[in-house]
Design a protein around this motif. Structure first.
Motif, mmCIF file in Angstrom:
data_model
loop_
_atom_site.group_PDB
_atom_site.id
_atom_site.type_symbol
_atom_site.label_atom_id
_atom_site.label_comp_id
_atom_site.label_asym_id
_atom_site.label_seq_id
_atom_site.Cartn_x
_atom_site.Cartn_y
_atom_site.Cartn_z
ATOM 1 N N THR A 1 90.362 46.433 15.708
ATOM 2 C CA THR A 1 89.688 46.814 16.961
ATOM 3 C C THR A 1 88.306 47.408 16.680
ATOM 4 O O THR A 1 87.711 48.040 17.533
ATOM 5 C CB THR A 1 90.533 47.854 17.743
ATOM 6 O OG1 THR A 1 90.766 48.984 16.893
ATOM 7 C CG2 THR A 1 91.849 47.266 18.203
ATOM 8 N N ARG B 1 94.803 35.988 12.734
ATOM 9 C CA ARG B 1 94.130 37.161 13.289
ATOM 10 C C ARG B 1 93.803 36.914 14.755
ATOM 11 O O ARG B 1 93.951 35.798 15.242
ATOM 12 C CB ARG B 1 92.829 37.431 12.537
ATOM 13 C CG ARG B 1 91.919 36.228 12.507
ATOM 14 C CD ARG B 1 90.498 36.567 12.128
ATOM 15 N NE ARG B 1 89.875 37.405 13.129
ATOM 16 C CZ ARG B 1 88.584 37.730 13.131
ATOM 17 N NH1 ARG B 1 87.792 37.289 12.178
ATOM 18 N NH2 ARG B 1 88.079 38.490 14.080
ATOM 19 N N ALA B 2 93.341 38.003 15.433
ATOM 20 C CA ALA B 2 92.880 37.859 16.815
ATOM 21 C C ALA B 2 91.359 37.779 16.817
ATOM 22 O O ALA B 2 90.712 38.180 15.849
ATOM 23 C CB ALA B 2 93.352 39.048 17.631
ATOM 24 N N GLN C 1 95.867 42.276 21.129
ATOM 25 C CA GLN C 1 95.962 41.757 19.757
ATOM 26 C C GLN C 1 97.402 41.830 19.229
ATOM 27 O O GLN C 1 97.849 40.938 18.517
ATOM 28 C CB GLN C 1 95.020 42.522 18.826
ATOM 29 C CG GLN C 1 93.548 42.288 19.160
ATOM 30 C CD GLN C 1 92.622 42.716 18.022
ATOM 31 O OE1 GLN C 1 92.926 42.533 16.853
ATOM 32 N NE2 GLN C 1 91.475 43.287 18.370
ATOM 33 N N VAL D 1 95.118 42.818 12.880
ATOM 34 C CA VAL D 1 94.629 43.367 14.150
ATOM 35 C C VAL D 1 93.468 44.300 13.821
ATOM 36 O O VAL D 1 93.622 45.226 13.027
ATOM 37 C CB VAL D 1 95.768 44.147 14.850
ATOM 38 C CG1 VAL D 1 95.239 44.938 16.041
ATOM 39 C CG2 VAL D 1 96.876 43.193 15.257
#
Ligand code: AMP
Length: 417
Positions: free
Chosen positions: A332, A354-355, A364, A330
């Motif tokens: 951001t 993964r996102a 996520q 994850v």
């Protein structure tokens, strides 16, 4: 309804079911390769005459083939089965005998689709060319049996018969013809048609109106020559020596002209009796010769994937395993961290996903949950500034911890163990 859908009898196999299909073949490969069989991968398409050689008394060849003329004016067909292709390959490449091979893959038959019956369907199988040993028959029968056991199936039954030598079989066919012809009125219309093409196949009829006449039909046993009887006795004794339970079924015939001596079928105990054949096989002579090769005895079986998986569902065995990844990243901070961390993890042999699209932390984390991962590796602006990542166990009671980016692999390994 979408504009395009699969055509009748054709299917998409999607994850996670597709993982089960692959595992099916993996388990099969382990069983047969452990017995010295090598894989042969024949083409999906052949000169139609290769399949026509299998005989014209079977619907598979006469009615169900997907055939067409290609741009080079060749009349070709998608394979309806793989024995003929394997024999054609044997003639073409002349390998040393005994040639022990296995195969797995799709076949095509234009049949009426229903549960457990499709127009593209997968089979696994073996063929052995160039050996006449009755103990080879036992080995082949035992391999199929062991494969079902390895999948976890416990309600498979094995039927065994012998069709005798070619002469025995020919005399038997005439006796059957006489028996059924003398009782034509009592025979179903379908079986009367079958009788004109191949009296043996009348024994295959599952129609109730034919049952009495089939029960009263002459039995193949009394037509065996000494050599056929001896071969079969050895097969039966061999199965006994391996403690493989089986039923002698004198009505078990393989319709094709090439089949002789040992025939066998595996049936699923939980399946409806009209569709309970999981697979079957037998000895055949003459097919290699018909394809232009030297006289060569053969034996093999083909096992259907679909019905076997239905049987597995019924017996609650061979379920789809956990096919998800171990870790999920994850990030951001824009995604570059996720890009490099996933690569590092994968290179270290740790599976990860993964996102994408720099979604919110919450979104996520949902992805992490769905992935089935046991550990999330989280990078926010705070972690990025401090040169750390957060390793968060997603199951169990363990606490998350911030670890140095340089210790990533060791920390993830520890969290996974
Ligand atoms: P066969 O090649 O006809 O002796 O079939 C061997 C096994 O393949 C059968 O017992 C079935 O399990 C499977 N099978 C045959 N035809 C189909 C089909 N159209 N769809 C799915 N499985 C099939």
């Amino acid at each position: 309804m979408p504009a395009f859908q699969t055509t009748p009898g054709m299917r998409d196999v999607l994850p996670p079911e597709s993982a089960r299909w692959r595992r099916f073949v993996d388990v099969y490969a382990e069983v047969v390769e452990g017995a010295g069989y090598g894989q042969v991968i024949p083409p999906l398409m052949e000169d139609i005459k290769v399949f026509a050689r299998v005989g014209d008394a079977t619907d598979v060849v006469t009615k169900e083939m997907y055939d067409f003329v290609d741009k080079g004016d060749r009349h070709v067909a998608l394979r309806p089965e793989q024995t003929a292709s394997v024999c054609r390959a044997f003639v073409q490449h002349r390998p040393a005998t005994p040639w022990k091979v296995w195969y797995a893959g799709p076949n095509f038959r234009y049949e009426k689709p229903q549960r457990g019956r499709y127009r593209q369907f997968d089979q696994v199988g073996v063929e052995v060319l160039g050996a006449n040993d009755p103990y080879l028959d036992v080995e082949v029968i035992a391999l199929g049996w062991d494969f079902y056991r390895r999948l976890g199936l416990r309600q498979v039954t094995l039927l065994v018969n012998s069709l005798g030598e070619p002469d025995d079989r020919a005399r038997y066919v005439e006796a059957l013809r006489a028996h059924f012809t003398a009782n034509l009125d009592a025979l179903s219309a379908d079986s009367r048609t079958t009788l004109t093409k191949n009296p043996l196949r009348v024994l295959d009829s599952k129609r109730r109106d034919d049952a009495d006449l089939i029960a009263a039909a002459p039995r193949i046993r009394s037509f065996y020559s000494d050599t056929a009887a001896a071969h079969f006795e050895t097969v039966v004794a061999g199965l006994g020596a391996l403690d493989i339970p089986f039923t002698l079924d004198p009505t078990l015939v393989r319709g094709l002209d090439y089949y002789r001596r040992t025939t066998f079928e595996y049936q699923g105990g939980t399946l409806d009796s009209a569709q309970n054949a999981l697979g079957g096989g037998g000895r055949y002579d003459g097919l290699v010769e018909a394809l232009g090769g030297p006289a060569t005895p053969g034996i093999g079986f083909a096992l259907g994937l679909d019905r076997t998986l239905i049987a597995c569902d019924d017996e609650r065995v061979f379920a789809v395993g956990d096919t998800g990844v171990e870790t999920f990243v994850v990030d951001t901070t824009g995604g570059l961290e996720a890009l490099t961390i996933t690569r590092e993890l994968r290179e270290a042999g740790i599976t990860c996903d993964r996102a994408y699209e720099n979604r919110s932390m919450k979104s996520q984390m949902k992805g992490a949950d769905r992935s089935g991962a046991r550990v999330a590796i989280i990078v926010g602006t705070d972690e990025l500034e401090r040169g750390v990542v957060t390793v968060r166990p997603l199951r169990g009671a363990d606490e998350q911890s911030a670890v140095a980016r340089t210790d990533l692999i060791d920390s993830v390994r520890k969290a996974l163990s």
